[in-house]
Write an enzyme that holds these catalytic residues in place. Structure first.
Site, PDB file in Angstrom:
ATOM      1  CB  VAL A  75      -0.924   0.017   1.239  1.00 41.65           C
ATOM      2  CG1 VAL A  75      -1.758   1.298   1.290  1.00 41.65           C
ATOM      3  CG2 VAL A  75      -1.820  -1.217   1.261  1.00 41.65           C
ATOM      4  CB  CYS A  76       1.564   3.801  -2.430  1.00 40.52           C
ATOM      5  SG  CYS A  76       2.326   5.405  -2.652  1.00 40.52           S
ATOM      6  CG  LEU A  77      -2.351   5.817   3.213  1.00 38.32           C
ATOM      7  CD1 LEU A  77      -3.258   6.659   2.313  1.00 38.32           C
ATOM      8  CD2 LEU A  77      -3.193   4.842   4.027  1.00 38.32           C
TER       9      LEU A  77
END
Length: 157
Positions: free
Chosen positions: A91-93
Protein backbone atom coordinates in the site's frame (compact mmCIF):
# COMPACT_ATOMS: atom_id res chain seq x y z
CA UNK A 1 13.30 -1.68 21.37
CA UNK A 2 11.46 -4.99 20.86
CA UNK A 3 9.78 -4.67 24.24
CA UNK A 4 8.34 -1.33 23.18
CA UNK A 5 6.98 -2.68 19.87
CA UNK A 6 5.43 -5.79 21.38
CA UNK A 7 4.03 -3.91 24.36
CA UNK A 8 2.39 -1.34 22.11
CA UNK A 9 0.97 -4.05 19.83
CA UNK A 10 -0.40 -6.03 22.78
CA UNK A 11 -2.13 -2.87 23.99
CA UNK A 12 -3.50 -2.14 20.51
CA UNK A 13 -4.85 -5.68 20.32
CA UNK A 14 -6.76 -5.15 23.59
CA UNK A 15 -8.17 -1.82 22.42
CA UNK A 16 -9.14 -3.33 19.03
CA UNK A 17 -11.08 -6.15 20.67
CA UNK A 18 -13.19 -3.62 22.58
CA UNK A 19 -13.66 -1.04 19.84
CA UNK A 20 -13.29 -2.21 16.27
CA UNK A 21 -15.18 -0.77 13.32
CA UNK A 22 -17.97 -2.95 11.96
CA UNK A 23 -16.83 -5.48 9.36
CA UNK A 24 -13.10 -5.06 9.97
CA UNK A 25 -10.83 -7.89 11.09
CA UNK A 26 -7.35 -7.44 12.57
CA UNK A 27 -5.56 -10.10 14.58
CA UNK A 28 -2.01 -11.21 15.13
CA UNK A 29 -0.92 -14.25 13.16
CA UNK A 30 -0.96 -17.51 15.09
CA UNK A 31 1.50 -20.24 14.09
CA UNK A 32 1.40 -23.58 15.93
CA UNK A 33 -0.44 -21.91 18.81
CA UNK A 34 2.11 -19.09 19.15
CA UNK A 35 0.90 -15.53 18.64
CA UNK A 36 3.13 -13.37 16.45
CA UNK A 37 2.37 -9.77 17.41
CA UNK A 38 4.61 -8.47 14.60
CA UNK A 39 2.40 -9.83 11.78
CA UNK A 40 -1.33 -9.19 11.68
CA UNK A 41 -3.91 -10.69 9.34
CA UNK A 42 -6.61 -8.19 8.49
CA UNK A 43 -9.70 -7.78 6.36
CA UNK A 44 -11.02 -4.42 5.22
CA UNK A 45 -14.67 -4.22 4.15
CA UNK A 46 -15.54 -2.21 1.08
CA UNK A 47 -17.50 0.86 2.10
CA UNK A 48 -21.26 0.68 1.49
CA UNK A 49 -22.55 2.46 -1.63
CA UNK A 50 -19.14 2.40 -3.36
CA UNK A 51 -17.64 0.23 -6.11
CA UNK A 52 -15.83 -1.64 -3.35
CA UNK A 53 -19.00 -2.61 -1.45
CA UNK A 54 -19.47 -6.32 -0.83
CA UNK A 55 -15.76 -7.08 -0.87
CA UNK A 56 -13.71 -7.97 2.20
CA UNK A 57 -10.14 -7.29 1.22
CA UNK A 58 -7.34 -9.29 2.87
CA UNK A 59 -4.38 -7.30 4.12
CA UNK A 60 -1.28 -8.19 6.12
CA UNK A 61 0.40 -5.71 8.43
CA UNK A 62 4.04 -6.42 9.21
CA UNK A 63 5.53 -4.51 12.11
CA UNK A 64 9.23 -4.17 12.78
CA UNK A 65 10.93 -4.12 16.16
CA UNK A 66 11.16 -0.34 15.58
CA UNK A 67 7.37 0.10 15.78
CA UNK A 68 5.90 2.61 16.64
CA UNK A 69 8.87 4.72 15.56
CA UNK A 70 8.49 3.19 12.08
CA UNK A 71 5.21 2.34 10.34
CA UNK A 72 4.13 -1.20 9.48
CA UNK A 73 4.29 -2.51 5.93
CA UNK A 74 0.74 -3.10 4.71
CA UNK A 75 0.10 -5.46 1.80
CA UNK A 76 -2.87 -6.71 -0.15
CA UNK A 77 -2.47 -9.88 -2.24
CA UNK A 78 -0.05 -9.54 -5.14
CA UNK A 79 -1.75 -8.07 -8.21
CA UNK A 80 -4.43 -6.19 -6.23
CA UNK A 81 -6.03 -3.65 -8.58
CA UNK A 82 -5.81 -0.06 -7.31
CA UNK A 83 -3.89 3.05 -8.44
CA UNK A 84 -2.11 3.38 -5.07
CA UNK A 85 -1.25 -0.29 -4.52
CA UNK A 86 2.04 -1.53 -5.99
CA UNK A 87 1.90 -4.72 -8.12
CA UNK A 88 3.50 -6.50 -5.12
CA UNK A 89 0.42 -5.57 -3.07
CA UNK A 90 2.21 -2.95 -0.94
CA UNK A 91 0.00 0.00 0.00
CA UNK A 92 1.23 3.47 -0.97
CA UNK A 93 -0.29 5.85 1.58
CA UNK A 94 1.29 8.89 3.22
CA UNK A 95 0.49 7.76 6.78
CA UNK A 96 2.51 4.59 6.10
CA UNK A 97 5.56 6.53 4.94
CA UNK A 98 7.96 7.43 7.74
CA UNK A 99 9.25 10.37 5.68
CA UNK A 100 5.77 11.78 5.04
CA UNK A 101 2.71 11.31 7.25
CA UNK A 102 3.74 8.63 9.75
CA UNK A 103 3.46 9.51 13.43
CA UNK A 104 4.02 7.03 16.27
CA UNK A 105 0.60 7.94 17.67
CA UNK A 106 -1.20 6.45 14.62
CA UNK A 107 -3.06 3.28 15.62
CA UNK A 108 -3.87 0.02 13.81
CA UNK A 109 -7.50 1.19 13.65
CA UNK A 110 -6.50 4.51 12.04
CA UNK A 111 -4.29 2.70 9.51
CA UNK A 112 -7.04 0.28 8.47
CA UNK A 113 -9.66 3.02 8.21
CA UNK A 114 -7.20 5.14 6.19
CA UNK A 115 -6.68 2.25 3.78
CA UNK A 116 -10.46 1.78 3.50
CA UNK A 117 -10.73 5.48 2.60
CA UNK A 118 -7.97 5.09 0.02
CA UNK A 119 -9.82 2.26 -1.75
CA UNK A 120 -12.66 4.52 -2.86
CA UNK A 121 -10.64 7.74 -3.02
CA UNK A 122 -7.41 7.01 -4.90
CA UNK A 123 -4.68 9.64 -4.93
CA UNK A 124 -3.77 10.23 -8.60
CA UNK A 125 -0.78 12.34 -7.47
CA UNK A 126 0.90 9.22 -6.05
CA UNK A 127 0.43 6.36 -8.54
CA UNK A 128 1.93 2.99 -7.66
CA UNK A 129 0.44 0.85 -10.43
CA UNK A 130 0.32 1.97 -14.04
CA UNK A 131 -2.70 0.00 -15.34
CA UNK A 132 -5.03 1.02 -12.52
CA UNK A 133 -3.74 4.60 -12.64
CA UNK A 134 -4.24 4.89 -16.41
CA UNK A 135 -7.76 3.47 -16.25
CA UNK A 136 -8.68 5.64 -13.25
CA UNK A 137 -7.54 8.79 -15.04
CA UNK A 138 -8.51 7.93 -18.65
CA UNK A 139 -11.29 5.29 -18.69
CA UNK A 140 -13.45 5.37 -15.59
CA UNK A 141 -16.00 2.92 -16.99
CA UNK A 142 -13.32 0.23 -17.45
CA UNK A 143 -11.75 1.12 -14.07
CA UNK A 144 -15.15 0.78 -12.36
CA UNK A 145 -15.75 -2.58 -14.08
CA UNK A 146 -12.39 -3.95 -12.88
CA UNK A 147 -13.02 -2.79 -9.30
CA UNK A 148 -16.45 -4.46 -9.28
CA UNK A 149 -14.92 -7.70 -10.66
CA UNK A 150 -12.27 -7.60 -7.95
CA UNK A 151 -14.88 -7.11 -5.21
CA UNK A 152 -16.47 -10.41 -6.27
CA UNK A 153 -13.13 -12.20 -5.76
CA UNK A 154 -13.08 -11.21 -2.08
CA UNK A 155 -16.45 -12.14 -0.55
CA UNK A 156 -17.09 -12.19 3.19
CA UNK A 157 -15.55 -15.19 4.95
Amino acid sequence: MSGIARGRLAEERKVWRKDRPHGFVARPETVDGAVNLLRWECSIPGRKDTLWAGGFYPLTMEFSEDYPSKPPKCKFPQGFFHPNIYPSGTVCLSILNEDEGWRPSITVKQILMGIQDLLDSPNPASPAQSEAYMLFTNDRADYDRKVKEQSLRYPAL
